[in-house]
Design a protein around this motif. Sequence first.
Motif: not given
Length: 224
Positions: A55, A69, A71, A81, A84-85, A88, A100, A102
Motif C-alpha cells: 500500500a 482499483a 478487483c 479489500t 484498499l483498507d 485508505k 480511490l 473501485v
Amino acid sequence: MSGENAQRRTNFITIQDDTPGYRLDEFCIPKHYEDDLSRVLIPAGLINDRIERLARDIVEDFDEDGLVALCVLKGGYKFFTDLLDKIKGLNRNLGRSVPLAVDFIRLKSYVDDQSSGNIEVIGGDNLKNLQGKNVLVVEDIIDTGKTMQKLLEILQGVKPKCIKVASMLVKRTPRSSGYKPDYTGFEIPDIFIVGYALDYNEYFRDLNHVCEINEAGKQKYASK
Ligand code: HPA
Ligand code: MG
C-alpha cells in the motif's frame, strides 16, 4: 508521480522451494479443512504485514490524479479489500492522498488445479468506464501469466491512461510466460495453494492462511 511513470517494483518476499512452511497445529485451521492441507505456507499475519508495504509503495507511485482499483474476482477479493483498507489508512494520515474508485471484473480459467487455457470474462461493470483512468488491477495470483496477459489486452482496448498490476502471489514455474506484475507480495514455489480467497473448485476461500492442499483434499473436492 501519476502512476504511468512509476517503475515496476522488484521488492517482494521470496518463499524458497525448500521452505518447510508451518505445521497445521501451529495455527488455527477450520476443522472442516484439517485433513485436506499439508502445511501453512504463508500465515495471514505475514500477508497483512506485506500488504501494508505494498500500500505504501502504491501511494508513493500515484498522486491526486487517483486510481481505479479493479478487483479480479473471485480470488482477488481478500487482497483487494485488505489492500484498499491500507491505502485508505495512508490517505487519512499522510499529508497527501490518492483518490480511490473501485471496479470489479470476473474471470474464470481454472478447473481442479489446471488452467483451462482460455479465460472468460463472466461479469463486471462496463469496462468503458476505465477509459482515461489510472487502473490498478488487483489479482490474487500470477501463475503462467497468460490470464493476466489476456486481461491486459482486453483492458488496453478501452484506452485507460495507465494500467498497473498488483498481485499478492507470483508462482515460480517453468510454465511462466515471463509476465511480471508491477507490485508483488510473495513469490512462491510451483505448488497448488489455497486460502486467502484462493480456491480449489470454489472450496478453501474461507481459509485465512495460504496453505498447500494435499492429495486427500484434491480428491475430496475434485470437480468430478
Ligand atoms: N491456487 C489457486 N488458484 C490458482 C493457483 C493456485 O495455486 N494458481 C492459479 N490459480
Ligand atoms: Mg481461482
